[in-house]
Design a protein around this motif. Structure first.
Motif, PDB file in Angstrom:
ATOM      1  N   GLU A 194       0.816  -1.220   0.000  1.00 36.44           N
ATOM      2  CA  GLU A 194       0.000   0.000   0.000  1.00 36.44           C
ATOM      3  C   GLU A 194       0.845   1.263   0.000  1.00 36.44           C
ATOM      4  OE1 GLU A 194      -2.882   0.034   3.084  1.00 36.44           O
ATOM      5  OE2 GLU A 194      -3.989  -1.714   2.325  1.00 36.44           O
ATOM      6  N   THR A 210       0.982   5.038  -5.424  1.00 34.14           N
ATOM      7  CA  THR A 210       1.442   6.214  -4.694  1.00 34.14           C
ATOM      8  C   THR A 210       1.998   7.279  -5.637  1.00 34.14           C
ATOM      9  OG1 THR A 210       3.680   5.323  -4.379  1.00 34.14           O
ATOM     10  CG2 THR A 210       2.028   4.801  -2.691  1.00 34.14           C
ATOM     11  N   THR A 260      -0.191   8.471  -0.516  1.00 32.70           N
ATOM     12  CA  THR A 260      -1.445   7.965  -1.056  1.00 32.70           C
ATOM     13  C   THR A 260      -2.532   8.911  -0.556  1.00 32.70           C
ATOM     14  OG1 THR A 260      -0.626   5.689  -0.851  1.00 32.70           O
ATOM     15  CG2 THR A 260      -2.977   5.987  -1.272  1.00 32.70           C
ATOM     16  N   SER A 290       3.163   4.873   8.289  1.00 32.77           N
ATOM     17  CA  SER A 290       2.185   5.698   7.571  1.00 32.77           C
ATOM     18  C   SER A 290       1.617   6.756   8.499  1.00 32.77           C
ATOM     19  CB  SER A 290       1.051   4.828   7.005  1.00 32.77           C
ATOM     20  OG  SER A 290       1.573   3.942   6.037  1.00 32.77           O
TER      21      SER A 290
END
Length: 446
Positions: free
Chosen positions: A360, A365, A384, A444
Motif C-alpha cells: 500500500e 502512490t 497515497t 504511515s
C-alpha cells in the motif's frame, strides 16, 4: 548511460510528421513495478566478463569487455576479446553466433509457472524481449525464418508469455530492438558509443522490415507497453506508413490506454528511461529505472552473490525509485532452458514477501514534497492521498526521525500497530523490534 529523450534527429524541418498526443496513463504510474525478461540466443553461452567492485576496465575496452551477456553477439566478433577467446574454446572455430540458434532448447520453460514467479514478486506488468539486437525473433513472425518457431525452441515464446501474463491479470508489454539488428546488417562490431549509432542500418528498406515486425506484435498481442530500444532507423522517421509517427498512431488506435518509452529518436515519447543510473532527486515526468539483478540483463553464469542484488537491496531500490516518481523495471534473465536461476529467484521472492505487507505504500502512490532527507538515517517518502508513507531504509538503527510536517499525525506501522514516540525525543518514532530485521520498515502518517 545516455538519456535517449535527448536524441531526436534528424531534423526534417517542414517535412516532419505529426506525432500522437497521448500522455502516460494512470495505470502505468500506479503500477510501480514491472519485470523485464531478457531471453535469446545469448542465453546459450550465458556469459560476459565479470564486473563490479575492484574491476576497472578502460573506456576504450568497454565494449570488448562488455558487462551485458545479451551483447554476446557483438562482443564475440571483437577479435581477442575475452568473449571471443571463450567462444573459440567452448564452441570451436567456425561456430558462428547465429549457429547457437540450433543449440537453444527451452525445454524447462513453463510460461504460467514463470509468470507466476514474476507476479508473486509483485510485478504489475511484464515485458519480454521479442527481438534483441541479435535479430532473433521469439514469436512466429512472417518476416524472417530467423525465429524461435522455425529454429531452436520451435515454440512461439512470446505467445506463451502473452497468454500466461493475461491469465495472471498483469499488463503485458513488448521489448523490441528498433534500429539494431545484427542479423540483417553487415557492419563491423560496435566498439564505442559512437559506433552504436554509426554501425546500424538507417535505410528505408530496413525501416519497412522493422515496421512490419512491430505491426505484427501490435496486431497479435495488443501490448500495453511498447518498449523500443536504440531508436528507430532514420529512414523511417518521416511521413511514411512505416515511420514512427504512423506506427504510433496505429498502436494507440489499437491500444488507446497503451504507453511507449523514450527510445525512438523522435520528438515524442511517453515515459523516460534510466538504465543502471542512480537518480538523485524527484523527476517530475513519469520515468522508469531499469537494470538487471546483476550487472547484465541476459543471464551471466559467471556472476554470483557478489555481483547480484540481494532481496534487501532490491527492496530498497524499489522504494528509492518510487519515492522519486519512477517505476522500477527489474530484469530477470532466464537460463537457456527457460528456468529462473536460483540467485535471481531468491531476491524476487524476498521482494514479493515484503510487498505483501508494504504494497500500500508503493502501488498507486505519488511522490511527497521531497523524496527524503539530507541528514539522519536514510528514509524515503511516498504518498497515497493525504497519507504519507515514511520508509526507513535502515530499520536496524531502531528509531525513525519524523519530518516536521508529520509531528501531529497519527502514526501506524505497515503491520497495523500504532507507532510509539521516543520518551526522550517526541520527534522520533521507535521502530518495533519485529521490524528491525526488515529491509525497509514503513510508517504511515495521516
Amino acid at each position: 548511460m545516455m538519456n535517449f529523450e535527448k536524441r531526436t534527429g534528424p531534423d526534417l524541418g517542414a517535412d516532419a510528421p505529426t506525432y500522437p498526443t497521448q500522455s502516460v496513463p494512470d495505470w502505468y504510474r500506479d503500477a510501480k513495478l514491472g519485470f523485464f525478461v531478457h531471453w535469446g540466443l545469448y542465453s546459450v553461452p550465458a556469459w560476459a566478463v565479470q564486473h563490479g567492485e575492484g574491476v576497472n576496465i578502460p573506456t576504450e575496452d568497454a565494449y570488448a569487455w562488455h558487462q551485458y551477456a545479451e551483447w554476446y553477439g557483438n562482443t564475440v566478433r571483437i577479435a581477442g576479446s575475452p568473449t571471443w577467446e571463450r567462444h573459440q574454446q567452448l564452441f570451436g572455430p567456425g561456430t558462428s553466433y547465429e549457429d547457437l540458434a540450433d543449440r537453444w532448447d527451452a525445454e524447462a520453460f513453463d510460461a504460467d509457472a514463470f509468470v507466476g514467479e514474476l507476479v508473486g514478486a509483485g510485478a504489475r506488468y511484464i515485458i519480454p524481449t521479442t527481438k534483441h539486437h541479435e535479430g532473433f525473433c521469439l514469436w512466429g513472425t512472417e518476416t524472417t525464418g530467423f525465429n524461435a518457431v522455425a529454429r531452436g525452441p520451435r515454440r512461439d515464446l512470446i505467445s506463451e508469455f502473452h497468454d500466461a501474463t493475461r491469465r495472471a491479470g498483469a499488463k503485458f508489454g513488448v521489448y523490441y530492438s528498433g534500429a539494431l539488428d545484427w542479423h540483417v546488417s553487415d557492419f563491423p562490431p560496435i566498439e564505442s558509443d559512437t559506433d552504436l549509432f554509426r554501425f546500424r542500418r538507417n535505410d528505408a528498406h530496413f525501416a519497412r522490415y522493422s515496421a512490419a515486425q512491430l505491426d505484427e506484435l501490435v496486431t497479435r498481442f495488443s501490448p500495453d507497453v511498447l518498449w523500443n530500444d536504440i531508436e528507430w532507423p532514420d529512414g523511417g522517421k518521416g511521413r511514411d506508413e512505416y515511420a514512427v509517427a504512423a506506427l504510433l498512431e496505429r498502436y494507440f488506435e489499437a491500444v488507446p490506454d497503451g504507453v511507449v518509452n523514450d527510445r525512438w529518436g523522435v520528438p515524442y515519447h511517453g515515459f523516460l528511461t534510466r538504465e543502471y543510473t542512480d537518480i538523485p532527486e524527484i523527476i517530475p515526468e513519469p520515468w522508469e529505472s531499469t537494470r538487471g539483478l546483476g550487472y547484465s540483463f541476459g543471464f551471466n553464469q559467471a556472476e554470483d552473490e557478489r555481483h547480484s542484488l540481494s532481496g534487501a537491496a532490491l527492496i530498497r531500490l524499489l522504494v528509492d525509485v518510487v519515492a522519486k516518481n519512477g517505476n522500477l523495471l527489474i530484469n530477470v534473465g532466464p537460463a537457456a532452458d527457460g528456468s529462473i536461476p536460483e540467485l535471481q529467484r531468491r531476491a524476487m521472492r524476498e521482494l514479493g514477501t515484503w510487498l505483501e505487507t508494504n504494497g500500500e505504500a508503493i502501488y498507486g502512490t505519488r511522490p511527497w514534497v521531497r523524496m527524503g532527507e539530507r541528514t539522519g538515517a536514510p528514509r524515503r517518502y511516498t504518498t497515497t492521498g493525504s497519507t504519507v508513507h515514511v520508509h526507513a531504509l535502515d530499520p536496524s538503527v531502531g528509531t525513525l526521525e519524523l519530518p516536521a510536517e508529520l509531528l501531529g499525525s497519527d502514526l501506524r506501522w505497515a503491520d497495523g500497530s500504532v507507532a510509539e514516540r521516543s520518551t526522550d525525543d517526541r520527534t522520533v518514532a521507535v521502530i518495533p523490534a519485529g521490524l528491525r530485521e526488515e529491509a525497509v520498515a514503513v510508517l504511515s502518517a495521516g
